[in-house]
Design a protein around this motif. Structure first.
Motif, PDB file in Angstrom:
ATOM      1  N   THR A  22      -8.098   4.503  33.046  1.00 28.74           N
ATOM      2  CA  THR A  22      -7.168   3.384  32.876  1.00 28.74           C
ATOM      3  C   THR A  22      -6.566   3.237  31.493  1.00 28.74           C
ATOM      4  N   ILE A  23      -7.287   3.595  30.450  1.00 30.43           N
ATOM      5  CA  ILE A  23      -6.744   3.384  29.095  1.00 30.43           C
ATOM      6  C   ILE A  23      -5.386   4.062  28.914  1.00 30.43           C
ATOM      7  N   PRO A  24      -5.202   5.312  29.364  1.00 30.06           N
ATOM      8  CA  PRO A  24      -3.857   5.903  29.245  1.00 30.06           C
ATOM      9  C   PRO A  24      -2.794   5.114  29.989  1.00 30.06           C
ATOM     10  N   LEU A  25      -3.163   4.502  31.120  1.00 30.09           N
ATOM     11  CA  LEU A  25      -2.197   3.729  31.906  1.00 30.09           C
ATOM     12  C   LEU A  25      -1.854   2.409  31.223  1.00 30.09           C
ATOM     13  N   TYR A  26      -2.849   1.758  30.619  1.00 27.52           N
ATOM     14  CA  TYR A  26      -2.565   0.546  29.846  1.00 27.52           C
ATOM     15  C   TYR A  26      -1.589   0.866  28.705  1.00 27.52           C
ATOM     16  N   ARG A  27      -1.823   1.980  28.045  1.00 24.72           N
ATOM     17  CA  ARG A  27      -0.949   2.399  26.950  1.00 24.72           C
ATOM     18  C   ARG A  27       0.485   2.616  27.441  1.00 24.72           C
ATOM     19  N   LYS A  28       0.627   3.214  28.623  1.00 18.00           N
ATOM     20  CA  LYS A  28       1.968   3.425  29.187  1.00 18.00           C
ATOM     21  C   LYS A  28       2.665   2.104  29.484  1.00 18.00           C
ATOM     22  N   GLU A  29       1.854   1.080  29.778  1.00 18.47           N
ATOM     23  CA  GLU A  29       2.407  -0.250  30.063  1.00 18.47           C
ATOM     24  C   GLU A  29       2.677  -1.037  28.784  1.00 18.47           C
ATOM     25  N   GLY A  30       2.442  -0.434  27.623  1.00 14.70           N
ATOM     26  CA  GLY A  30       2.758  -1.083  26.350  1.00 14.70           C
ATOM     27  C   GLY A  30       1.632  -1.882  25.741  1.00 14.70           C
ATOM     28  N   TYR A 348      -7.169  -0.473  47.065  1.00 12.31           N
ATOM     29  CA  TYR A 348      -7.778  -0.454  45.735  1.00 12.31           C
ATOM     30  C   TYR A 348      -7.023   0.480  44.785  1.00 12.31           C
ATOM     31  N   ASP A 349      -5.716   0.540  44.925  1.00 11.58           N
ATOM     32  CA  ASP A 349      -4.927   1.385  44.047  1.00 11.58           C
ATOM     33  C   ASP A 349      -5.045   0.899  42.600  1.00 11.58           C
ATOM     34  N   ILE A 350      -5.140   1.822  41.682  1.00  6.19           N
ATOM     35  CA  ILE A 350      -5.418   1.498  40.282  1.00  6.19           C
ATOM     36  C   ILE A 350      -4.320   0.662  39.633  1.00  6.19           C
ATOM     37  N   GLN A 351      -3.079   0.813  40.087  1.00  2.00           N
ATOM     38  CA  GLN A 351      -1.975   0.059  39.489  1.00  2.00           C
ATOM     39  C   GLN A 351      -2.125  -1.442  39.729  1.00  2.00           C
ATOM     40  N   ASN A 352      -2.685  -1.823  40.875  1.00  2.00           N
ATOM     41  CA  ASN A 352      -2.936  -3.242  41.142  1.00  2.00           C
ATOM     42  C   ASN A 352      -3.913  -3.811  40.113  1.00  2.00           C
ATOM     43  N   MET A 353      -4.963  -3.064  39.831  1.00  2.00           N
ATOM     44  CA  MET A 353      -5.965  -3.500  38.856  1.00  2.00           C
ATOM     45  C   MET A 353      -5.375  -3.607  37.459  1.00  2.00           C
ATOM     46  N   ILE A 354      -4.586  -2.604  37.076  1.00  2.00           N
ATOM     47  CA  ILE A 354      -3.968  -2.581  35.749  1.00  2.00           C
ATOM     48  C   ILE A 354      -3.125  -3.836  35.525  1.00  2.00           C
ATOM     49  N   GLN A 355      -2.286  -4.151  36.483  1.00  2.00           N
ATOM     50  CA  GLN A 355      -1.386  -5.302  36.332  1.00  2.00           C
ATOM     51  C   GLN A 355      -2.158  -6.613  36.246  1.00  2.00           C
ATOM     52  N   LYS A 356      -3.214  -6.749  37.035  1.00  2.00           N
ATOM     53  CA  LYS A 356      -4.005  -7.981  37.002  1.00  2.00           C
ATOM     54  C   LYS A 356      -4.747  -8.134  35.676  1.00  2.00           C
ATOM     55  N   HIS A 357      -5.224  -7.030  35.123  1.00  2.00           N
ATOM     56  CA  HIS A 357      -5.880  -7.110  33.822  1.00  2.00           C
ATOM     57  C   HIS A 357      -4.890  -7.437  32.712  1.00  2.00           C
TER      58      HIS A 357
END
Length: 368
Positions: A22-30, A348-357
């Motif tokens: 997830t950390i790389p995905l959070y980074r992509k989201e800014g 349980y797609d990871i993008q749903n979790m990323i956005q909620k966090h």
């Protein structure tokens, strides 16, 4: 807003793998996010994250001794870094305790979030630890529970603690589904394409139950093989028991692997034999793989797997063997189970979790 993820190490485990993914995905989201580890000993997950060069990885102890994560000296070491972040998102004990104490010494400069990953916490039932544990939780702005069951446990335990919310862990479903299978011979020399591979991906810890899967081999044909992926304190015990049972020619230990999606695609059946779980990422990955998923009927698995995959009684090797053989001998049941598992995993797609966090971080950051 600067966020620091804090965990004991990036050894084998669901929470650890989650941070790698997830950390790389959070980074992509800014989101400006880094990672702090209490201990690191050349774990593949740590190396993989460092190779991505997407965040700063801070390591407090480079020794060979895992017990260094329990040293109170980590409070002072952590204090040096914590002051540079707006939010610290903490995972697992003892990071849970030491982060609170370091933050108090900084006059609570950093806002803390803790994720509870498991239904099992012996400290909340311990007469000595319970008051301290309750106090520690009150120092977190939010307690994130990864399942409804975990939330219910802490609603009851932390009465009056009204900052609990549920955010389900997620898996990169697309990556799992798009992975390519391997030839079975590539996985291990004793395997052939004609053999049936039963795969379990999980750490070797007290809460896992790989031995029930191994014992199921006594009820299955000779061409059925068990492949176990993971590391942990119980690995050697499991290896010894396998030899004692005479299954060392039908059980393969692969250690920690970075090609889990390809292994899932290569297996014939995915199993998770465990005594309890939080929200098991391995179970979601297994259900997303396009193979039938079989799991123990225990807390943290029955809720996620029930009605999609196949459940068996904890410790019942004979029933597990029967469920495996039914799936491999009934093509219609096999395909129906695969479809139901993939539909469940999609929730349980990871993008749903990323956005909620991210929404949670923004709310905590904005709060006075």
């Amino acid at each position: 807003m600067r966020v620091l993820q804090i965990i004991n190490s990036l050894g084998t485990g669901g929470a650890e793998k989650l941070l790698l993914d997830t950390i790389p995905l959070y980074r992509k989201e800014g989101v400006e996010m880094d990672l702090l580890l209490f201990w690191e000993n050349n774990h593949p997950f740590t190396k993989a994250l460092m190779d991505l060069n997407c965040c700063k990885v801070i390591v407090l102890n480079h020794s060979l001794n895992y017990k260094d994560i329990y040293s109170p000296r980590n409070i002072l070491k952590l204090r040096k870094y914590l002051k540079d972040y707006d939010i610290a998102h903490v995972h697992l004990f003892p990071a849970q305790y030491f982060t609170v104490l370091a933050n108090i010494s900084l006059k609570n400069r950093c806002k803390l979030i803790f994720t509870e990953h498991s239904t099992s916490n012996r400290r909340i039932n311990n007469r000595i630890f319970k008051p301290l544990e309750s106090w520690i939780y009150t120092k977190y702005k939010k307690l994130v529970c990864i399942t409804e069951e975990i939330k219910n446990i802490y609603d009851n335990y932390l009465k009056q603690f009204n900052t609990i919310e549920i955010i389900y862990n997620g898996v990169n479903i697309e990556m799992i589904q798009n992975a390519k299978s391997r030839n079975k011979e590539e996985i291990h020399p004793i395997l052939t394409q004609e053999q049936k591979i039963i795969l379990q991906v999980s750490a070797f810890r007290k809460g896992k139950d790989q031995m029930t899967l191994v014992k199921a081999l006594q009820y299955l044909p000779e061409n059925y093989y068990v492949v176990l992926v993971g590391e942990g304190d119980e690995l050697k015990n499991c290896e010894n028991h396998v030899i004692e049972l005479g299954f060392d020619k039908r059980v393969v230990f692969l250690g920690q692997r970075m090609d889990i999606p390809r292994l899932l695609k290569t297996a014939d059946i995915i199993v998770l034999s465990s005594k309890y779980e939080g929200l098991s990422l391995s179970s979601i990955e297994g259900m997303a793989s396009g193979k039938p998923f079989v799991a123990s009927d225990v807390p943290g698995l029955s809720e996620v797997v029930g009605g999609a995959g196949v459940l068996f009684e904890l410790g019942n090797a004979k029933e597990l063997a029967e469920r495996i053989q039914e799936l491999l001998e009934d093509k219609t049941l096999y395909e129906r189970t695969v479809e139901a598992c993939q539909n469940r995993a999609a929730q349980y797609d990871i993008q749903n979790m990323i956005q909620k966090h991210i929404e949670l971080y923004q709310r905590v950051y904005a709060a006075t």
